[in-house]
Design a protein around this motif. Structure first.
Motif, PDB file in Angstrom:
ATOM      1  N   ARG A 110       0.831  -1.291  -0.303  1.00  0.00           N
ATOM      2  CA  ARG A 110       0.029   0.070  -0.064  1.00  0.00           C
ATOM      3  C   ARG A 110       0.953   1.333  -0.108  1.00  0.00           C
ATOM      4  NH1 ARG A 110      -5.441  -0.283   1.096  1.00  0.00           N
ATOM      5  NH2 ARG A 110      -6.268  -2.633   1.448  1.00  0.00           N
ATOM      6  N   LYS A 111       1.992   1.180   0.682  1.00  0.00           N
ATOM      7  CA  LYS A 111       2.833   2.351   0.734  1.00  0.00           C
ATOM      8  C   LYS A 111       3.365   2.626  -0.685  1.00  0.00           C
ATOM      9  CE  LYS A 111       4.413   2.234   5.674  1.00  0.00           C
ATOM     10  NZ  LYS A 111       5.602   1.842   6.469  1.00  0.00           N
ATOM     11  N   ARG A 112       3.717   1.632  -1.348  1.00  0.00           N
ATOM     12  CA  ARG A 112       4.372   1.824  -2.668  1.00  0.00           C
ATOM     13  C   ARG A 112       3.309   2.457  -3.444  1.00  0.00           C
ATOM     14  NH1 ARG A 112       5.757  -3.580  -2.429  1.00  0.00           N
ATOM     15  NH2 ARG A 112       7.395  -4.149  -1.187  1.00  0.00           N
ATOM     16  N   ARG A 113       2.093   1.768  -3.623  1.00  0.00           N
ATOM     17  CA  ARG A 113       0.991   2.804  -4.368  1.00  0.00           C
ATOM     18  C   ARG A 113       0.606   4.106  -3.817  1.00  0.00           C
ATOM     19  NH1 ARG A 113      -3.621  -1.816  -3.280  1.00  0.00           N
ATOM     20  NH2 ARG A 113      -2.609  -3.789  -4.178  1.00  0.00           N
ATOM     21  N   GLU A 114       1.004   4.243  -2.606  1.00  0.00           N
ATOM     22  CA  GLU A 114       0.650   5.769  -2.175  1.00  0.00           C
ATOM     23  C   GLU A 114       2.032   6.753  -2.553  1.00  0.00           C
ATOM     24  OE1 GLU A 114       0.231   5.914   1.937  1.00  0.00           O
ATOM     25  OE2 GLU A 114       0.127   8.199   2.297  1.00  0.00           O
ATOM     26  N   LYS A 115       3.186   6.002  -2.631  1.00  0.00           N
ATOM     27  CA  LYS A 115       4.177   6.525  -3.274  1.00  0.00           C
ATOM     28  C   LYS A 115       4.228   7.146  -4.361  1.00  0.00           C
ATOM     29  CE  LYS A 115       9.290   6.137  -3.040  1.00  0.00           C
ATOM     30  NZ  LYS A 115      10.538   5.313  -2.900  1.00  0.00           N
ATOM     31  N   THR A 116       3.685   6.428  -5.352  1.00  0.00           N
ATOM     32  CA  THR A 116       3.537   6.825  -6.669  1.00  0.00           C
ATOM     33  C   THR A 116       2.493   8.124  -6.654  1.00  0.00           C
ATOM     34  OG1 THR A 116       1.716   5.117  -6.924  1.00  0.00           O
ATOM     35  CG2 THR A 116       3.637   4.458  -7.678  1.00  0.00           C
ATOM     36  N   ARG A 117       1.682   8.195  -5.917  1.00  0.00           N
ATOM     37  CA  ARG A 117       0.788   9.149  -5.868  1.00  0.00           C
ATOM     38  C   ARG A 117       1.479  10.607  -5.108  1.00  0.00           C
ATOM     39  NH1 ARG A 117      -4.236   7.027  -2.961  1.00  0.00           N
ATOM     40  NH2 ARG A 117      -2.949   4.842  -2.971  1.00  0.00           N
TER      41      ARG A 117
ATOM     42  N   GLU B 235       4.810  12.665  -3.705  1.00  0.00           N
ATOM     43  CA  GLU B 235       6.137  13.086  -3.956  1.00  0.00           C
ATOM     44  C   GLU B 235       7.177  12.397  -3.216  1.00  0.00           C
ATOM     45  OE1 GLU B 235       5.494  17.560  -5.927  1.00  0.00           O
ATOM     46  OE2 GLU B 235       6.703  17.265  -4.270  1.00  0.00           O
ATOM     47  N   SER B 236       6.993  12.202  -1.935  1.00  0.00           N
ATOM     48  CA  SER B 236       8.069  11.919  -1.127  1.00  0.00           C
ATOM     49  C   SER B 236       7.298  11.070   0.021  1.00  0.00           C
ATOM     50  CB  SER B 236       8.744  12.880  -0.167  1.00  0.00           C
ATOM     51  OG  SER B 236       9.575  12.362   0.520  1.00  0.00           O
ATOM     52  N   PHE B 237       7.576   9.827   0.094  1.00  0.00           N
ATOM     53  CA  PHE B 237       7.089   8.907   1.029  1.00  0.00           C
ATOM     54  C   PHE B 237       7.406   9.500   2.390  1.00  0.00           C
ATOM     55  CE2 PHE B 237       4.707   5.534   2.129  1.00  0.00           C
ATOM     56  CZ  PHE B 237       5.550   4.588   3.380  1.00  0.00           C
ATOM     57  N   PHE B 238       8.811   9.766   2.690  1.00  0.00           N
ATOM     58  CA  PHE B 238       9.169  10.014   3.905  1.00  0.00           C
ATOM     59  C   PHE B 238       8.983  11.416   4.128  1.00  0.00           C
ATOM     60  CE2 PHE B 238      10.081   5.775   4.807  1.00  0.00           C
ATOM     61  CZ  PHE B 238      10.767   5.212   3.670  1.00  0.00           C
ATOM     62  N   ASP B 239       8.319  12.024   3.479  1.00  0.00           N
ATOM     63  CA  ASP B 239       8.237  13.590   4.069  1.00  0.00           C
ATOM     64  C   ASP B 239       7.626  13.964   5.169  1.00  0.00           C
ATOM     65  OD1 ASP B 239       6.757  16.269   1.739  1.00  0.00           O
ATOM     66  OD2 ASP B 239       8.352  16.299   3.388  1.00  0.00           O
ATOM     67  N   GLU B 240       8.464  14.592   5.903  1.00  0.00           N
ATOM     68  CA  GLU B 240       7.953  14.886   7.205  1.00  0.00           C
ATOM     69  C   GLU B 240       6.441  15.744   7.018  1.00  0.00           C
ATOM     70  OE1 GLU B 240      11.929  15.066   9.639  1.00  0.00           O
ATOM     71  OE2 GLU B 240      10.638  16.582  10.023  1.00  0.00           O
ATOM     72  N   SER B 241       6.460  16.600   6.026  1.00  0.00           N
ATOM     73  CA  SER B 241       5.207  17.346   5.896  1.00  0.00           C
ATOM     74  C   SER B 241       3.955  16.479   5.750  1.00  0.00           C
ATOM     75  CB  SER B 241       5.346  18.459   4.314  1.00  0.00           C
ATOM     76  OG  SER B 241       5.373  17.445   3.328  1.00  0.00           O
ATOM     77  N   GLU B 242       4.166  15.199   5.023  1.00  0.00           N
ATOM     78  CA  GLU B 242       2.937  14.546   5.152  1.00  0.00           C
ATOM     79  C   GLU B 242       2.385  14.064   6.585  1.00  0.00           C
ATOM     80  OE1 GLU B 242       1.804   9.985   3.619  1.00  0.00           O
ATOM     81  OE2 GLU B 242       3.926  10.692   3.760  1.00  0.00           O
ATOM     82  N   SER B 243       3.546  14.185   7.506  1.00  0.00           N
ATOM     83  CA  SER B 243       3.224  13.749   8.878  1.00  0.00           C
ATOM     84  C   SER B 243       2.786  14.912   9.689  1.00  0.00           C
ATOM     85  CB  SER B 243       4.196  12.932   9.656  1.00  0.00           C
ATOM     86  OG  SER B 243       5.510  13.798   9.737  1.00  0.00           O
ATOM     87  N   ALA B 244       2.877  16.157   8.703  1.00  0.00           N
ATOM     88  CA  ALA B 244       2.519  17.158   9.571  1.00  0.00           C
ATOM     89  C   ALA B 244       1.129  17.533   9.797  1.00  0.00           C
ATOM     90  CB  ALA B 244       3.201  18.716   8.535  1.00  0.00           C
TER      91      ALA B 244
ATOM     92  N   ALA C   9       8.309   9.701  10.819  1.00  0.00           N
ATOM     93  CA  ALA C   9       9.406  10.239  10.088  1.00  0.00           C
ATOM     94  C   ALA C   9      10.526   9.376   9.895  1.00  0.00           C
ATOM     95  CB  ALA C   9      10.062  11.617  10.839  1.00  0.00           C
ATOM     96  N   LEU C  10      10.509   8.042  10.657  1.00  0.00           N
ATOM     97  CA  LEU C  10      11.472   7.225  10.711  1.00  0.00           C
ATOM     98  C   LEU C  10      11.639   6.455   9.547  1.00  0.00           C
ATOM     99  CD1 LEU C  10      11.091   5.541  14.224  1.00  0.00           C
ATOM    100  CD2 LEU C  10      13.108   6.915  13.524  1.00  0.00           C
ATOM    101  N   PRO C  11      12.415   5.958   9.012  1.00  0.00           N
ATOM    102  CA  PRO C  11      12.639   5.058   7.940  1.00  0.00           C
ATOM    103  C   PRO C  11      12.082   3.808   8.185  1.00  0.00           C
ATOM    104  CG  PRO C  11      15.037   5.621   8.508  1.00  0.00           C
ATOM    105  CD  PRO C  11      13.989   6.138   9.493  1.00  0.00           C
ATOM    106  N   GLY C  12      11.501   3.409   6.868  1.00  0.00           N
ATOM    107  CA  GLY C  12      10.604   2.446   6.909  1.00  0.00           C
ATOM    108  C   GLY C  12      10.927   0.951   7.882  1.00  0.00           C
ATOM    109  N   ASP C  13      12.124   0.534   7.868  1.00  0.00           N
ATOM    110  CA  ASP C  13      12.468  -0.664   8.555  1.00  0.00           C
ATOM    111  C   ASP C  13      12.884  -0.314   9.898  1.00  0.00           C
ATOM    112  OD1 ASP C  13      16.103  -0.351   7.920  1.00  0.00           O
ATOM    113  OD2 ASP C  13      14.628   1.101   8.101  1.00  0.00           O
ATOM    114  N   LEU C  14      13.041   0.987  10.271  1.00  0.00           N
ATOM    115  CA  LEU C  14      13.258   1.343  11.784  1.00  0.00           C
ATOM    116  C   LEU C  14      11.920   1.497  12.179  1.00  0.00           C
ATOM    117  CD1 LEU C  14      16.319   3.755  11.614  1.00  0.00           C
ATOM    118  CD2 LEU C  14      16.180   1.193  12.271  1.00  0.00           C
ATOM    119  N   ARG C  15      10.832   2.110  11.590  1.00  0.00           N
ATOM    120  CA  ARG C  15       9.587   2.281  12.003  1.00  0.00           C
ATOM    121  C   ARG C  15       8.822   0.944  12.271  1.00  0.00           C
ATOM    122  NH1 ARG C  15       5.599   6.067   8.892  1.00  0.00           N
ATOM    123  NH2 ARG C  15       6.590   5.013   7.225  1.00  0.00           N
ATOM    124  N   GLN C  16       8.897   0.339  11.452  1.00  0.00           N
ATOM    125  CA  GLN C  16       8.619  -1.056  11.584  1.00  0.00           C
ATOM    126  C   GLN C  16       8.774  -1.908  13.146  1.00  0.00           C
ATOM    127  OE1 GLN C  16       9.067  -3.649   8.305  1.00  0.00           O
ATOM    128  NE2 GLN C  16       8.119  -5.656   9.378  1.00  0.00           N
TER     129      GLN C  16
END
Lengths: 192, 286
Positions: free
Chosen positions: A86-93, A95-104, A136-143
């Motif tokens: 699902r993240k990959r699908r969202e990433k295509t939509r 710009e940045s997957f790990f963009d902190e603004s997303e989590s803003a 904001a953590l990288p995917g593997d660390l966040r997991q």
């Protein structure tokens, strides 16, 4: 009774005799899988869909479960793959997957009534900062952080799910906690 | 402060207790490992600082989790179980309430042996009681009584001829003027009318009484048996009507039993009967 059996025994029954026995597996793990998916995806609706898809995928692949790993590990692995898809699908939509603004996007937290207004504001800011820092953590660390903090899994269970050595799991968690510590210290909202 | 922690780590590269720190923070050490690490903590301030910092971060994350996630409802998972090759989406197995039988079987499976035995005996006793109740119901009693009376009637009719105790068998003790016996007698030869009279609600005992009275009346008419016999219309064979219920059929069957008037009588017997008839006439008040 089915509730007295182990996860592996229930899966065996579901494969050989009664597929409906898989419902007991769902009952046992639905909350934790939902917590994992929520921590990975940040949104409730997406987490629900990912949880549903994870259990359906597990049910359809019951016959492929070899029994060399725990059922919980197997389920988590399926759920993590669902979240990553699902993240990959969202990433295509986006710009940045790990963009902190997303989590803003701020979330409104319910305020406990026993705190003073000043404390309430401080608490809300702290929770918001933690939320943003984790996302904001990288995917593997966040997991690893989600599995440890949301699901309260042991290091061994995380090692089984992610199919990595125990020392690697601990090292990743150590790194994640260090980064979170830095981010929270930056916002001067660290709770000591 | 954080940079100092990093510096301390660099200054003391031999402090490679990263894994032990996280294990200690999340309490996943056995007793021996914890004791050894606590010994180290007494001598290593950097590890102590890291433990404190990581513990606060972990606390903040748990607080955020409780605030944001704890209130969310667990989604209802729908698994497409296949039934006879057809995919059927049902709720999770654990959420199913289950049938009453399944719950009962689960309850019995957990019950001790004595409870199971008591349940079995109770069920057996209930079944026996129910069967006894059905056997002892009024319908069964009346049927058996009607059958018994039928047999008794046959015997009593045959007995007077052989033993000459007709007067005893036709004692008008149970004559009931309130009965509609004449109508019944007449209706005997007309089965269809009997059907109209003999309704299912007829009292069995009253029916028995009627039958006995019939015998009395039959004997009282023996005065003119000779002429009666001549004028006696032939009894038409009573055909069993399928539409009749058992009650009516039994009553009609009873009518097929030969009566005293149907038998040929000697003069001596006729005399005796005449006396009986007089006795009867006196009693009946004719």
């Amino acid at each position: 009774m089915v509730t007295d059996l182990t996860d592996e025994e229930i899966v065996k029954i579901a494969v050989d005799d009664d597929p409906n026995a898989f419902g007991e597996i769902v009952k046992r793990w639905e909350r934790k899988i939902f917590a994992l998916c929520y921590g990975m995806l940040k949104r409730e609706d997406e987490a629900k869909d990912a949880t549903q898809d994870a259990f359906i995928a597990a049910y359809k692949n019951l016959s492929r479960f070899r029994g060399d790993a725990k059922v919980s590990s197997w389920l988590h692995r399926i759920a993590v793959n669902q979240c990553l898809t699902r993240k990959r699908r969202e990433k295509t939509r986006s710009e940045s997957f790990f963009d902190e603004s997303e989590s803003a996007e701020e979330k409104v937290f319910t305020a406990p009534t026993h705190l003073l207004p000043s404390k309430l504001a401080e608490r809300n800011e702290r929770l918001q900062a933690v939320r943003q820092a984790v996302h904001a953590l990288p995917g593997d660390l966040r997991q690893v952080v989600i599995m440890k903090e949301f699901e309260e899994m042991t290091f061994q269970e995380i090692s089984d799910v992610m199919d990595m050595p125990l020392s690697t799991v601990k090292s990743r968690l150590y790194t994640a906690l260090k980064q979170l510590r830095l981010k929270l210290a930056r916002t001067s909202l660290e709770v000591i | 402060m954080v940079n100092k922690m990093f510096d301390s780590r660099k200054q003391n590269p031999n402090c490679n207790f990263a894994e032990e720190v996280v294990s200690y923070v999340y309490d996943e050490m056995n007793i021996a490992e914890k004791a050894d690490f606590q010994t180290h903590l007494a001598e290593c301030s950097s590890c102590v600082d890291e433990i404190a910092a990581f513990s606060s971060v972990s606390f903040s994350i748990k607080e955020w989790r409780d605030e944001e996630f704890a209130g969310l409802k667990t989604p209802q998972i729908s698994i497409p179980y296949e039934t006879n090759g057809i995919s059927v989406s049902v709720e999770a197995y654990g959420n199913n309430k289950g049938s009453i039988f399944e719950k009962l079987s689960e309850l019995l499976s957990f019950s001790p042996a004595f409870l199971k035995t008591a349940t079995a005996f109770g069920t057996l006793a209930l079944a026996i009681g129910l069967a006894w109740f059905l056997m002892a119901s009024p319908n069964n009693e009346n049927q058996s009584l009607a059958t018994k009376d039928k047999k008794e009637t046959k015997e009593e009719i045959s007995t007077p001829i052989k033993s000459g105790k007709a007067e005893e068998s036709v004692q008008p003790e149970i004559v009931d003027n309130e009965n509609t016996e004449p109508e019944i007698i007449e209706n005997v030869r007309q089965p269809e009318k009997v059907i109209a009279v003999a309704t299912p609600k007829i009292d069995r005992q009253r029916t028995v009484v009627d039958k006995k009275v019939l015998k009395v009346k039959n004997t009282s008419n023996r005065k003119n048996n000779s002429t009666r016999d001549k004028n006696k219309p032939e009894l038409k064979p009573i055909q069993k009507n399928k539409n009749l219920d058992q009650t009516d059929q039994e009553y009609i069957d009873f009518q097929e039993i030969p009566r005293l008037t149907d038998f040929a009588m000697d003069e001596s017997e006729e005399k005796e009967l005449r006396l009986t008839d007089l006795f009867d006439d006196g009693e009946s008040g004719d």
